[in-house]
Write a protein that holds these residues in place. Structure first.
Motif, PDB file in Angstrom:
ATOM      1  N   HIS A   1       7.445   7.419  -1.218  1.00 19.27           N
ATOM      2  CA  HIS A   1       6.857   6.085  -1.182  1.00 19.27           C
ATOM      3  C   HIS A   1       7.597   5.099  -2.083  1.00 19.27           C
ATOM      4  CE1 HIS A   1       3.798   3.190  -2.675  1.00 19.27           C
ATOM      5  NE2 HIS A   1       3.318   3.253  -1.439  1.00 19.27           N
TER       6      HIS A   1
ATOM      7  N   TRP B   1      -2.643  10.547  -0.955  1.00 21.46           N
ATOM      8  CA  TRP B   1      -3.747   9.693  -0.530  1.00 21.46           C
ATOM      9  C   TRP B   1      -5.081  10.303  -0.916  1.00 21.46           C
ATOM     10  CZ3 TRP B   1      -1.176   9.959   4.890  1.00 21.46           C
ATOM     11  CH2 TRP B   1      -0.102   9.058   4.952  1.00 21.46           C
TER      12      TRP B   1
ATOM     13  N   VAL C   1      -3.491  -1.382   3.591  1.00 19.59           N
ATOM     14  CA  VAL C   1      -2.204  -1.063   2.968  1.00 19.59           C
ATOM     15  C   VAL C   1      -2.460  -0.218   1.728  1.00 19.59           C
ATOM     16  CG1 VAL C   1      -1.046  -3.147   3.805  1.00 19.59           C
ATOM     17  CG2 VAL C   1      -2.219  -3.195   1.596  1.00 19.59           C
ATOM     18  N   GLU C   2      -1.473   0.597   1.394  1.00 17.23           N
ATOM     19  CA  GLU C   2      -1.553   1.339   0.144  1.00 17.23           C
ATOM     20  C   GLU C   2      -1.410   0.383  -1.033  1.00 17.23           C
ATOM     21  OE1 GLU C   2       0.858   5.355   1.440  1.00 17.23           O
ATOM     22  OE2 GLU C   2       1.815   3.390   1.568  1.00 17.23           O
TER      23      GLU C   2
ATOM     24  N   SER D   1       2.393  -0.979  -2.696  1.00 19.39           N
ATOM     25  CA  SER D   1       3.141  -0.788  -1.455  1.00 19.39           C
ATOM     26  C   SER D   1       4.440  -1.582  -1.537  1.00 19.39           C
ATOM     27  CB  SER D   1       2.304  -1.227  -0.250  1.00 19.39           C
ATOM     28  OG  SER D   1       2.936  -0.876   0.970  1.00 19.39           O
ATOM     29  N   TYR D   2       5.238  -1.516  -0.462  1.00 19.49           N
ATOM     30  CA  TYR D   2       6.556  -2.138  -0.460  1.00 19.49           C
ATOM     31  C   TYR D   2       6.421  -3.660  -0.465  1.00 19.49           C
ATOM     32  CZ  TYR D   2      11.324  -3.211   1.113  1.00 19.49           C
ATOM     33  OH  TYR D   2      12.594  -3.711   1.227  1.00 19.49           O
TER      34      TYR D   2
ATOM     35  N   TYR E   1      -0.692   0.175   7.285  1.00 20.22           N
ATOM     36  CA  TYR E   1       0.722   0.404   6.969  1.00 20.22           C
ATOM     37  C   TYR E   1       0.813   1.387   5.812  1.00 20.22           C
ATOM     38  CZ  TYR E   1       5.326  -0.468   4.899  1.00 20.22           C
ATOM     39  OH  TYR E   1       6.571  -0.306   4.352  1.00 20.22           O
ATOM     40  N   VAL E   2       1.510   2.513   6.035  1.00 19.11           N
ATOM     41  CA  VAL E   2       1.617   3.544   5.006  1.00 19.11           C
ATOM     42  C   VAL E   2       3.056   4.033   4.913  1.00 19.11           C
ATOM     43  CG1 VAL E   2      -0.785   4.318   5.225  1.00 19.11           C
ATOM     44  CG2 VAL E   2       0.986   5.367   6.659  1.00 19.11           C
ATOM     45  N   ILE E   3       3.396   4.554   3.731  1.00 17.18           N
ATOM     46  CA  ILE E   3       4.728   5.124   3.482  1.00 17.18           C
ATOM     47  C   ILE E   3       4.505   6.571   3.028  1.00 17.18           C
ATOM     48  CG2 ILE E   3       6.949   4.808   2.322  1.00 17.18           C
ATOM     49  CD1 ILE E   3       6.055   1.970   1.602  1.00 17.18           C
TER      50      ILE E   3
END
Length: 517
Positions: free
Chosen positions: A261, A237, A206-207, A210-211, A255-257
């Motif tokens: 973002h 990124w 995950v970033e 993240s969310y 999982y990426v946005i």
């Protein structure tokens, strides 16, 4: 907590330390400045928890300091509780016992406080009118043709699947209806994809940040999260870091946005999208791309979508122009037509959070597996809402609503930026090119304490740790761009008063129970 430990090279850590104030400009001893910079990187989420630091000799060579300085800096970190070591295993980052970590309970604002508290926990705008009501009025006219059937469509109504496929195609990603499954919101889509791709104990990259809600969902499902830091100043990124994590951790999924973002507002450029798709394909990792805010780009003052006069939206070239928006990067899935990317979207951010319609775009075989698995979940999404979204897409209401939203969000962002510069000039932020959020660095104040104190001053915000792992991003707040003008300025005034109280020793170390969306 996530349990994956990964190694960080000396050259990369040296670059990170340079951006975190090392070597110190004042008379602080070098070893203490080194420890303070590592601690700052850790608390701001630029350095993950559980990362193995370079050997003392390697880091000393990369920084151009003595090994004694690095050894003393590492010892200072151990004394502070931010580093653990074991003979033969090296040293890795940790957080001290008792460090605040966001709780799982996210409580909505009580109705009786709605008039007295400015709620900045939820990143969603009111419904766009008259387009939403017009879409539902037309959908009611379409409904009788469907009431004569059982109304159960696990893959989604054909008319909506076709409309969504056409939308993807117009955005530069050729898509057929067989590649689309309609879901109950983006969270329903992500839950369905998670059930298909990963089991408890699997690693998911995950970033960082993240969310918040997705991180919590993955935690509750028993997955081991591997954080990959986002770049500084909305730069996107770090392809090299992603390649290393995909190689070393071998996560089942990531999982990426990529688009505006949540919470940072970052828009990832095309070259980085292509690099990540290639790295994921080589590693056998499925990329789950969250596109819930992909169409919320900000317009500029002259209407060409950028601020530099070149007409490219300040976001690179290659995407299609849809609904009056300037061309941006191509969808992540366009960089890997072979099926490494699964795309998730919804109407909840672009249109209205009360419109709980989402979707998955994937290879037809993946969609068929998702549809088959849905029999054990929610069976299908509401027919009337699906008809309304189809009408929005077909009759022009979607694009009209987006145009209004883009203008409103740009104005709200400007209002928050001006108020923050006036009230808290020591805080910093990068103006995003779109999306619903502003990611604010609080100049060392605890975001958790600010959130708790803010509630007492009549403003509710989500603290940075909610968007990271293991308490990272302690010196951040997320401000949703849901209000503007005088309301935005008043929200910042209340937040500033809370900051003064925290700086004076008030507040707590516990994150406020803010409903986050």
């Amino acid at each position: 907590m996530h349990t994956w430990t990964t190694a960080l090279g000396a050259a990369r850590l040296a670059r990170l330390l340079g951006g975190a104030g090392f070597p110190p400009a004042d008379r602080t001893p070098a070893y203490r400045g080194l420890a303070a910079s590592v601690r700052l990187l850790l608390l701001e989420g630029r350095l993950g928890v559980g990362v193995r630091l370079p050997a003392e000799r390697e880091l000393a060579a990369a920084l151009g300091v003595s090994r004694t300085t690095v050894a003393a800096g590492y010892q200072q970190l151990r004394d502070w509780g931010y580093l653990a070591s074991r003979r033969g295993s090296g040293s890795w980052t940790v957080l001290p016992d008792g460090h605040p970590v966001p709780t799982g309970a996210l409580a909505p604002l009580p109705p009786d406080r709605a008039g007295a508290v400015l709620d900045l926990g939820c990143a969603a705008l009111p419904a766009p009118e008259p387009w939403l009501t017009a879409a539902f009025t037309a959908a009611l006219q379409d409904l009788p043709a469907h009431t004569r059937t059982h109304g159960d469509h696990p893959a989604g109504l054909p008319v909506l699947r076709e409309a969504l496929a056409d939308r993807f195609t117009a955005r530069g990603l050729p898509t057929t209806p067989e590649q689309v499954m309609v879901t109950t919101g983006a969270m329903g889509a992500l839950a369905a994809v998670r059930r298909l791709l990963a089991r408890p104990g699997d690693r998911v990259a995950v970033e960082a940040p993240s969310y918040a809600n997705v991180l919590q969902m993955l935690r509750r499902d028993g997955l081991r999260l591997v954080p990959v830091a986002l770049g500084e100043a909305l730069s996107g990124w770090d392809p090299g870091e992603w390649r290393r994590v995909l190689r070393d951790a071998a996560p089942r999924a990531a999982y990426v946005i990529p688009d505006f973002h949540n919470p940072t507002g970052t828009l990832v450029p095309d070259d980085q999208r292509a690099a990540l798709a290639a790295a994921a394909r080589a590693a056998g990792t499925v990329l789950v791309a969250d596109e819930t805010m992909a169409e919320l780009s900000f317009p500029d003052d002259d209407g060409d979508g950028d601020d530099d006069g070149d007409g490219d939206g300040g976001r690179g070239r290659g995407g299609a122009r849809v609904g009056g928006a300037a061309p941006g990067p191509r969808p992540l899935a366009a960089h890997d037509p072979g099926g490494t990317v699964v795309t998730v979207g919804s109407a909840s951010k672009a249109v209205w959070a009360g419109l709980r319609i989402g979707w998955v775009r994937a290879a037809p075989a993946v969609v068929r597996r998702l549809v088959a698995d849905r029999a054990y979940a929610d069976l299908g999404s509401p027919v009337l809402e699906q008809l309304a979204v189809a009408r929005l897409l077909r009759d022009g209401g979607w694009d009209a609503a987006l145009a209004e939203r883009r203008l409103r969000l740009r104005a709200h962002c400007d209002a928050f930026a001006a108020a923050l510069r006036d009230e808290r000039p020591e805080w910093s932020f990068d103006l995003p090119p779109g999306g619903l959020t502003l990611w604010v660095r609080t100049a060392g104040l605890s975001g958790a304490a600010l959130a708790a104190e803010g509630d007492r001053h009549g403003v509710r915000v989500a603290a940075g740790p909610r968007f990271g792992l293991d308490g990272a991003f302690e010196h951040y707040l997320r401000l949703p761009l849901t209000v503007g003008g005088d309301t935005a300025r008043e929200a910042v005034r209340r937040l500033s008063r809370a900051a003064d109280a925290v700086a004076a020793g008030a507040g707590t170390d516990r994150a406020g129970e803010v409903f986050v969306a």
